[in-house]
Structure formats: C-alpha cells, structure tokens
Design a protein around this motif. Sequence first.
Motif, PDB file in Angstrom:
ATOM      1  N   LEU A 246     -58.132 -14.019  73.695  1.00  0.00           N
ATOM      2  CA  LEU A 246     -58.365 -14.879  72.544  1.00  0.00           C
ATOM      3  C   LEU A 246     -59.548 -14.720  71.947  1.00  0.00           C
ATOM      4  O   LEU A 246     -60.768 -14.759  72.578  1.00  0.00           O
ATOM      5  CB  LEU A 246     -58.270 -16.417  73.135  1.00  0.00           C
ATOM      6  N   THR A 247     -59.698 -14.776  70.711  1.00  0.00           N
ATOM      7  CA  THR A 247     -60.981 -14.630  69.785  1.00  0.00           C
ATOM      8  C   THR A 247     -60.939 -15.831  68.804  1.00  0.00           C
ATOM      9  O   THR A 247     -60.503 -15.491  67.840  1.00  0.00           O
ATOM     10  CB  THR A 247     -61.073 -13.408  69.043  1.00  0.00           C
ATOM     11  N   LEU A 248     -61.694 -16.927  69.160  1.00  0.00           N
ATOM     12  CA  LEU A 248     -61.830 -17.922  68.259  1.00  0.00           C
ATOM     13  C   LEU A 248     -63.092 -17.932  67.654  1.00  0.00           C
ATOM     14  O   LEU A 248     -64.147 -17.630  68.344  1.00  0.00           O
ATOM     15  CB  LEU A 248     -61.499 -19.315  69.180  1.00  0.00           C
ATOM     16  N   PRO A 249     -63.466 -18.465  66.467  1.00  0.00           N
ATOM     17  CA  PRO A 249     -64.381 -18.624  65.625  1.00  0.00           C
ATOM     18  C   PRO A 249     -65.591 -19.056  66.426  1.00  0.00           C
ATOM     19  O   PRO A 249     -65.531 -20.189  66.847  1.00  0.00           O
ATOM     20  CB  PRO A 249     -64.016 -19.208  64.397  1.00  0.00           C
ATOM     21  N   GLY A 250     -66.665 -18.636  66.507  1.00  0.00           N
ATOM     22  CA  GLY A 250     -67.948 -19.330  67.079  1.00  0.00           C
ATOM     23  C   GLY A 250     -67.964 -19.139  68.431  1.00  0.00           C
ATOM     24  O   GLY A 250     -68.818 -19.847  69.216  1.00  0.00           O
ATOM     25  N   ARG A 251     -66.766 -18.443  69.277  1.00  0.00           N
ATOM     26  CA  ARG A 251     -67.022 -18.442  70.879  1.00  0.00           C
ATOM     27  C   ARG A 251     -66.961 -17.154  71.194  1.00  0.00           C
ATOM     28  O   ARG A 251     -66.073 -16.285  70.600  1.00  0.00           O
ATOM     29  CB  ARG A 251     -65.723 -19.300  71.259  1.00  0.00           C
ATOM     30  N   PRO A 252     -66.943 -16.751  72.192  1.00  0.00           N
ATOM     31  CA  PRO A 252     -66.984 -15.457  72.869  1.00  0.00           C
ATOM     32  C   PRO A 252     -65.319 -15.171  73.247  1.00  0.00           C
ATOM     33  O   PRO A 252     -64.659 -16.391  73.452  1.00  0.00           O
ATOM     34  CB  PRO A 252     -67.670 -15.595  74.118  1.00  0.00           C
ATOM     35  N   ALA A 253     -64.949 -13.688  73.131  1.00  0.00           N
ATOM     36  CA  ALA A 253     -63.677 -13.461  73.561  1.00  0.00           C
ATOM     37  C   ALA A 253     -63.395 -14.037  74.927  1.00  0.00           C
ATOM     38  O   ALA A 253     -64.210 -14.106  75.867  1.00  0.00           O
ATOM     39  CB  ALA A 253     -63.497 -12.148  73.379  1.00  0.00           C
ATOM     40  N   LEU A 254     -62.007 -14.427  75.197  1.00  0.00           N
ATOM     41  CA  LEU A 254     -61.658 -15.076  76.514  1.00  0.00           C
ATOM     42  C   LEU A 254     -60.432 -14.433  76.673  1.00  0.00           C
ATOM     43  O   LEU A 254     -59.401 -14.239  75.973  1.00  0.00           O
ATOM     44  CB  LEU A 254     -61.697 -16.487  76.213  1.00  0.00           C
ATOM     45  N   ASP A 255     -60.103 -13.853  77.892  1.00  0.00           N
ATOM     46  CA  ASP A 255     -58.969 -13.334  78.617  1.00  0.00           C
ATOM     47  C   ASP A 255     -58.272 -14.589  79.529  1.00  0.00           C
ATOM     48  O   ASP A 255     -58.933 -14.955  80.420  1.00  0.00           O
ATOM     49  CB  ASP A 255     -59.380 -12.109  79.361  1.00  0.00           C
ATOM     50  N   VAL A 256     -57.059 -14.748  79.170  1.00  0.00           N
ATOM     51  CA  VAL A 256     -56.290 -16.013  79.659  1.00  0.00           C
ATOM     52  C   VAL A 256     -55.091 -15.201  79.962  1.00  0.00           C
ATOM     53  O   VAL A 256     -54.384 -14.342  79.639  1.00  0.00           O
ATOM     54  CB  VAL A 256     -56.115 -17.186  78.911  1.00  0.00           C
ATOM     55  N   TRP A 257     -54.341 -15.887  81.014  1.00  0.00           N
ATOM     56  CA  TRP A 257     -52.946 -15.353  81.726  1.00  0.00           C
ATOM     57  C   TRP A 257     -52.124 -16.499  81.283  1.00  0.00           C
ATOM     58  O   TRP A 257     -52.492 -17.701  81.444  1.00  0.00           O
ATOM     59  CB  TRP A 257     -52.985 -15.113  82.994  1.00  0.00           C
ATOM     60  N   ALA A 258     -50.933 -16.139  81.047  1.00  0.00           N
ATOM     61  CA  ALA A 258     -49.783 -17.230  80.509  1.00  0.00           C
ATOM     62  C   ALA A 258     -48.616 -16.635  81.374  1.00  0.00           C
ATOM     63  O   ALA A 258     -48.527 -15.577  81.336  1.00  0.00           O
ATOM     64  CB  ALA A 258     -49.543 -17.345  79.035  1.00  0.00           C
ATOM     65  N   ARG A 259     -47.669 -17.565  81.934  1.00  0.00           N
ATOM     66  CA  ARG A 259     -46.505 -17.179  82.484  1.00  0.00           C
ATOM     67  C   ARG A 259     -45.403 -17.560  81.696  1.00  0.00           C
ATOM     68  O   ARG A 259     -45.172 -18.448  80.854  1.00  0.00           O
ATOM     69  CB  ARG A 259     -46.306 -17.987  83.768  1.00  0.00           C
TER      70      ARG A 259
END
Length: 75
Positions: free
Chosen positions: A51-64
């Motif tokens: 995820l790369t949301l404006p004004g925030r650092p990139a974030l790796d997430v997991w989804a099932r």
Amino acid sequence: MPVYKTSFEINASPRRVWETVTSFDRYPEWNPQIPAISGPLEVGKKIRLRLTLPGRPALDVWARVEQLEPDALLT
C-alpha cells in the motif's frame, strides 16, 4: 481484524473487471495506491499487498482470500 471494503459502479463487463483485478502484475498501470500484489489467488491462501497512501510510508500487508467466484466476487 481490519477490513477494507469499497464499492462503485464500473462501466465494463464482469469478465473485463475480473481480468483487471486479478492481473496482479498490471496493478502499477492503474492503481497507484496498490502498486504490488503477489501470491496465489485461491480461497484460504494469503496474498501480499503493498500500500502506498499519500503522505504515508509504503506498507506491506497480507490478506486472506475468503471468497472467489470468477467474474462475480473476490473477497
């Protein structure tokens, strides 16, 4: 558990929408907020999203993957 849910109308056939949302390697072409997805598209399996949301650092997430009905449903 956090849930991300959205809905909106798309002027395309169910087949075309399905092809687009399941072509993980092409996400950077059309979705700047989710530029990377990887993993098996199978019920019960986990996929990794960047995820790369404006004004925030990139974030790796997991989804099932909970539900999978080609041309109709992906949760």
